[in-house]
Design a protein around this motif. Structure first.
Motif, PDB file in Angstrom:
ATOM      1  N   THR A   5       0.801  -1.219   0.000  1.00 40.74           N
ATOM      2  CA  THR A   5       0.000   0.000   0.000  1.00 40.74           C
ATOM      3  C   THR A   5       0.837   1.274   0.000  1.00 40.74           C
ATOM      4  O   THR A   5       0.299   2.365   0.072  1.00 40.74           O
ATOM      5  N   THR A   6       2.165   1.127  -0.050  1.00 45.11           N
ATOM      6  CA  THR A   6       3.023   2.308  -0.094  1.00 45.11           C
ATOM      7  C   THR A   6       2.921   2.959  -1.466  1.00 45.11           C
ATOM      8  O   THR A   6       3.110   2.314  -2.492  1.00 45.11           O
ATOM      9  N   SER A   7       2.610   4.234  -1.483  1.00 46.66           N
ATOM     10  CA  SER A   7       2.424   4.938  -2.750  1.00 46.66           C
ATOM     11  C   SER A   7       3.753   5.212  -3.431  1.00 46.66           C
ATOM     12  O   SER A   7       4.816   5.226  -2.787  1.00 46.66           O
ATOM     13  N   GLN A   8       3.676   5.469  -4.732  1.00 42.96           N
ATOM     14  CA  GLN A   8       4.877   5.845  -5.468  1.00 42.96           C
ATOM     15  C   GLN A   8       5.454   7.141  -4.924  1.00 42.96           C
ATOM     16  O   GLN A   8       6.677   7.313  -4.847  1.00 42.96           O
ATOM     17  N   GLU A   9       4.583   8.055  -4.530  1.00 36.63           N
ATOM     18  CA  GLU A   9       5.052   9.329  -3.977  1.00 36.63           C
ATOM     19  C   GLU A   9       5.863   9.104  -2.703  1.00 36.63           C
ATOM     20  O   GLU A   9       6.887   9.766  -2.478  1.00 36.63           O
ATOM     21  N   ALA A  10       5.420   8.152  -1.874  1.00 37.46           N
ATOM     22  CA  ALA A  10       6.156   7.868  -0.648  1.00 37.46           C
ATOM     23  C   ALA A  10       7.507   7.235  -0.946  1.00 37.46           C
ATOM     24  O   ALA A  10       8.515   7.547  -0.297  1.00 37.46           O
ATOM     25  N   VAL A  11       7.538   6.337  -1.937  1.00 33.80           N
ATOM     26  CA  VAL A  11       8.808   5.729  -2.335  1.00 33.80           C
ATOM     27  C   VAL A  11       9.756   6.799  -2.860  1.00 33.80           C
ATOM     28  O   VAL A  11      10.950   6.826  -2.511  1.00 33.80           O
ATOM     29  N   ASP A  12       9.243   7.700  -3.712  1.00 34.81           N
ATOM     30  CA  ASP A  12      10.079   8.778  -4.237  1.00 34.81           C
ATOM     31  C   ASP A  12      10.643   9.641  -3.104  1.00 34.81           C
ATOM     32  O   ASP A  12      11.812  10.047  -3.137  1.00 34.81           O
ATOM     33  N   ALA A  13       9.824   9.905  -2.109  1.00 34.77           N
ATOM     34  CA  ALA A  13      10.283  10.719  -0.984  1.00 34.77           C
ATOM     35  C   ALA A  13      11.380   9.996  -0.204  1.00 34.77           C
ATOM     36  O   ALA A  13      12.362  10.619   0.224  1.00 34.77           O
ATOM     37  N   MET A  14      11.242   8.688  -0.028  1.00 36.27           N
ATOM     38  CA  MET A  14      12.283   7.922   0.662  1.00 36.27           C
ATOM     39  C   MET A  14      13.594   7.967  -0.103  1.00 36.27           C
ATOM     40  O   MET A  14      14.677   8.134   0.484  1.00 36.27           O
ATOM     41  N   LEU A  15      13.507   7.829  -1.417  1.00 36.89           N
ATOM     42  CA  LEU A  15      14.720   7.857  -2.228  1.00 36.89           C
ATOM     43  C   LEU A  15      15.391   9.224  -2.159  1.00 36.89           C
ATOM     44  O   LEU A  15      16.613   9.327  -2.103  1.00 36.89           O
ATOM     45  N   ARG A  16      14.588  10.280  -2.162  1.00 33.55           N
ATOM     46  CA  ARG A  16      15.170  11.620  -2.057  1.00 33.55           C
ATOM     47  C   ARG A  16      15.885  11.807  -0.730  1.00 33.55           C
ATOM     48  O   ARG A  16      16.954  12.420  -0.659  1.00 33.55           O
ATOM     49  N   ARG A  17      15.315  11.274   0.337  1.00 32.03           N
ATOM     50  CA  ARG A  17      15.961  11.391   1.645  1.00 32.03           C
ATOM     51  C   ARG A  17      17.244  10.575   1.716  1.00 32.03           C
ATOM     52  O   ARG A  17      18.211  10.962   2.374  1.00 32.03           O
ATOM     53  N   ALA A  18      17.253   9.421   1.032  1.00 31.28           N
ATOM     54  CA  ALA A  18      18.408   8.524   1.098  1.00 31.28           C
ATOM     55  C   ALA A  18      19.546   8.948   0.185  1.00 31.28           C
ATOM     56  O   ALA A  18      20.703   8.628   0.446  1.00 31.28           O
ATOM     57  N   ALA A  19      19.218   9.665  -0.890  1.00 32.57           N
ATOM     58  CA  ALA A  19      20.251  10.022  -1.876  1.00 32.57           C
ATOM     59  C   ALA A  19      21.217  11.040  -1.293  1.00 32.57           C
ATOM     60  O   ALA A  19      20.819  11.946  -0.549  1.00 32.57           O
ATOM     61  N   PRO A  20      22.501  10.916  -1.616  1.00 33.60           N
ATOM     62  CA  PRO A  20      23.469  11.929  -1.154  1.00 33.60           C
ATOM     63  C   PRO A  20      23.138  13.300  -1.725  1.00 33.60           C
ATOM     64  O   PRO A  20      22.589  13.433  -2.816  1.00 33.60           O
ATOM     65  N   ARG A  21      23.493  14.327  -0.995  1.00 39.08           N
ATOM     66  CA  ARG A  21      23.379  15.687  -1.500  1.00 39.08           C
ATOM     67  C   ARG A  21      24.486  15.928  -2.526  1.00 39.08           C
ATOM     68  O   ARG A  21      25.558  15.314  -2.456  1.00 39.08           O
ATOM     69  N   GLN A  22      24.237  16.847  -3.467  1.00 38.45           N
ATOM     70  CA  GLN A  22      25.291  17.216  -4.404  1.00 38.45           C
ATOM     71  C   GLN A  22      26.511  17.687  -3.623  1.00 38.45           C
ATOM     72  O   GLN A  22      26.411  18.470  -2.682  1.00 38.45           O
ATOM     73  N   GLY A  23      27.667  17.170  -4.018  1.00 43.03           N
ATOM     74  CA  GLY A  23      28.898  17.453  -3.310  1.00 43.03           C
ATOM     75  C   GLY A  23      29.295  16.371  -2.331  1.00 43.03           C
ATOM     76  O   GLY A  23      30.420  16.381  -1.823  1.00 43.03           O
ATOM     77  N   CYS A  24      28.367  15.434  -2.074  1.00 41.43           N
ATOM     78  CA  CYS A  24      28.618  14.386  -1.065  1.00 41.43           C
ATOM     79  C   CYS A  24      28.583  12.979  -1.655  1.00 41.43           C
ATOM     80  O   CYS A  24      28.644  12.003  -0.900  1.00 41.43           O
ATOM     81  N   TRP A  25      28.475  12.867  -2.977  1.00 44.64           N
ATOM     82  CA  TRP A  25      28.460  11.539  -3.594  1.00 44.64           C
ATOM     83  C   TRP A  25      29.842  10.900  -3.509  1.00 44.64           C
ATOM     84  O   TRP A  25      30.865  11.585  -3.546  1.00 44.64           O
TER      85      TRP A  25
END
Length: 203
Positions: A5-25
């Motif tokens: 039941t997890t929405s695509q929007e929620a998955v996208d939000a999780m990925l955004r939180r998990a992804a490194p910030r620019q400059g930190c990859w």
């Protein structure tokens, strides 16, 4: 909430939180992204850059060059790959050349996810940012100690062949329509410049 039941929007939000910030990859972060993003992406010192999709002209010139380099290099025991495939310049920097070649297919710089070096690279100039191919990547490929760098420019119908001398490239030649482009690295290799660019019109 379960996975069903997890929405695509929620998955996208999780990925955004998990992804490194620019400059930190990091290198491993970049390689994870490059394997999954479905596009061209390069990496320098903590920052990722998505490259524009190639034009038809770009792809037809590239296909012509790929056929000629493959026909010359692979029967002699080498291997040629075309984009998108990562090439490590150094720790913290990866490029994705249009073509990259190693002259001995047992070379330990080969790996399934990326190469850590090459003997020859080719770029077809992209109209969005020609300086990327002429200036930035010239510096990068010299830093990686790649012996030869070819730049094919559909705008001017020229092929520039650069040979590494010490730690910088010098021009082996700038070849134009009517010329035959040659290599300082590949004995006996030559191509008709006009054919490389007329090829795009023949499809």
């Amino acid at each position: 909430m379960n996975a069903a039941t997890t929405s695509q929007e929620a998955v996208d939000a999780m990925l955004r939180r998990a992804a490194p910030r620019q400059g930190c990859w990091r290198d491993d972060d970049y390689l994870w992204l490059a394997a999954r993003c479905g596009g061209l992406v390069e990496f320098t010192d903590g920052r990722v850059e998505e490259l524009p999709m190639p034009t038809e002209m770009h792809q037809l010139v590239l296909r012509f060059l790929d056929r000629l380099f493959t026909a010359h290099i692979e029967p002699r025991g080498g291997i040629v790959l075309f984009a998108a495939f990562p090439l490590r310049i150094r720790e913290g920097k990866f490029r994705e050349p249009d073509l990259l070649a190693i002259l001995d297919d047992s070379d330990p710089r080969r790996a399934n996810t990326h190469w850590t070096g090459a003997d020859l690279v080719v770029e077809v100039v992209s109209p969005d940012n020609p300086a990327r191919d002429y200036i930035e990547k010239r510096t990068d490929y010299a830093e990686a100690a790649i012996p030869e760098y070819w730049i094919a420019d559909p705008r001017s119908e020229t092929i520039t062949v650069l040979a590494l001398r010490a730690d910088a490239y010098t021009e082996h030649g700038v070849f134009r329509r009517g010329d035959t482009a040659t290599s300082s690295l590949l004995e006996g290799f030559a191509l008709d410049v006009a054919a490389a660019f007329d090829h795009r019109r023949r499809g």
